[in-house]
Design a protein around this motif. Structure first.
Motif, short mmCIF file in Angstrom:
data_model
loop_
_atom_site.label_atom_id
_atom_site.label_comp_id
_atom_site.label_asym_id
_atom_site.label_seq_id
_atom_site.Cartn_x
_atom_site.Cartn_y
_atom_site.Cartn_z
N HIS A 130 0.85 -1.19 0.00
CA HIS A 130 0.00 0.00 0.00
C HIS A 130 0.89 1.24 0.00
N ASP A 132 1.13 5.27 1.63
CA ASP A 132 0.57 6.20 2.62
C ASP A 132 -0.18 7.33 1.93
N ALA A 133 -1.20 7.81 2.62
CA ALA A 133 -1.99 8.91 2.07
C ALA A 133 -1.12 10.14 1.80
N LEU A 136 0.97 9.53 -1.30
CA LEU A 136 0.09 9.57 -2.47
C LEU A 136 -0.24 11.02 -2.83
N GLU A 137 -0.54 11.82 -1.82
CA GLU A 137 -0.85 13.24 -2.04
C GLU A 137 0.39 13.97 -2.57
#
Length: 211
Positions: A130, A132-133, A136-137
């Motif tokens: 995955h 991390d938010a 990704l941002e």
């Protein structure tokens, strides 16, 4: 009888011309790629004093040998993508400082390619399941045209274990250049400068085909 022989001769001539035309077309397609590899692996055609700046990966590795996926879990294969040269920037769920520097440097070099930039792409190779938010941002904001493709870290390590790269290449901040056919062929370290990348990619674009 003579007419039949003449017609047969004409047909043979047409078939011969057709074969020659087909061979010429194939040569036009594959010759630039052959020249590109010859230039890099033999040095023939490179002016004296001019050498590649990155480290050639021996042997090059086909990235489609990895079980690549999009962040959504869909299979991803370079053979199904547009023919481009690609910088591969490995990173984890959280893109650390060196990872961010590699993304920044390749972005600046990409910009300097100007009208040739469309022949090159950058990929974020996610080595976790995955992302991390925050990372990704960061990628979407600072590097909006960088696709994210994930692969198991162990599989990537095994792929490069077959080459001349040091075992800790990724941990040491290495990133890579992949050719239009999906072969990861060159490695760069944090010590390499933007000019090094620019010189290499310009040379490869010069000697490779464009679709």
């Amino acid at each position: 009888m003579s007419n039949d022989v003449d017609r047969l001769t004409d047909q043979q001539k047409q078939q011969r011309r057709g074969r020659l035309q087909a061979a010429a077309i194939m040569l036009i397609v594959i010759l630039p790629m052959i020249i590109a590899y010859s230039v890099y692996y033999t040095g023939v055609g490179i002016p004296k004093g001019t050498v590649n700046k990155g480290q050639l990966i021996d042997p090059p590795q086909q990235i489609d040998d990895l079980p690549l996926q999009t962040p959504d879990g869909e299979a991803w294969r370079v053979s199904e993508q547009a023919k481009r040269w690609r910088w591969i920037i490995p990173g984890y769920a959280s893109c650390n400082e060196q990872c961010q520097k590699n993304l920044y440097l390749t972005r600046q070099v990409h910009i300097r390619l100007a009208e040739k930039s469309g022949r090159v792409e950058r990929l974020y190779l996610l080595l976790d399941d995955h992302i991390d938010a925050a990372t990704l941002e960061f990628i979407h904001t600072e590097h909006p045209h960088v696709p994210i493709v994930k692969a198991p870290a162990d599989a990537v390590k095994e792929l490069f274990a077959q080459t001349n790269l040091p075992p800790d290449a990724i941990a040491a901040g290495h990133y890579f250049l992949m050719d239009q056919e999906g072969f990861v062929m060159m490695s760069y370290t944090p010590l390499d400068q933007g000019k090094d990348l620019l010189d290499d990619i310009k040379r490869m674009l010069k000697y490779s085909y464009e679709e």
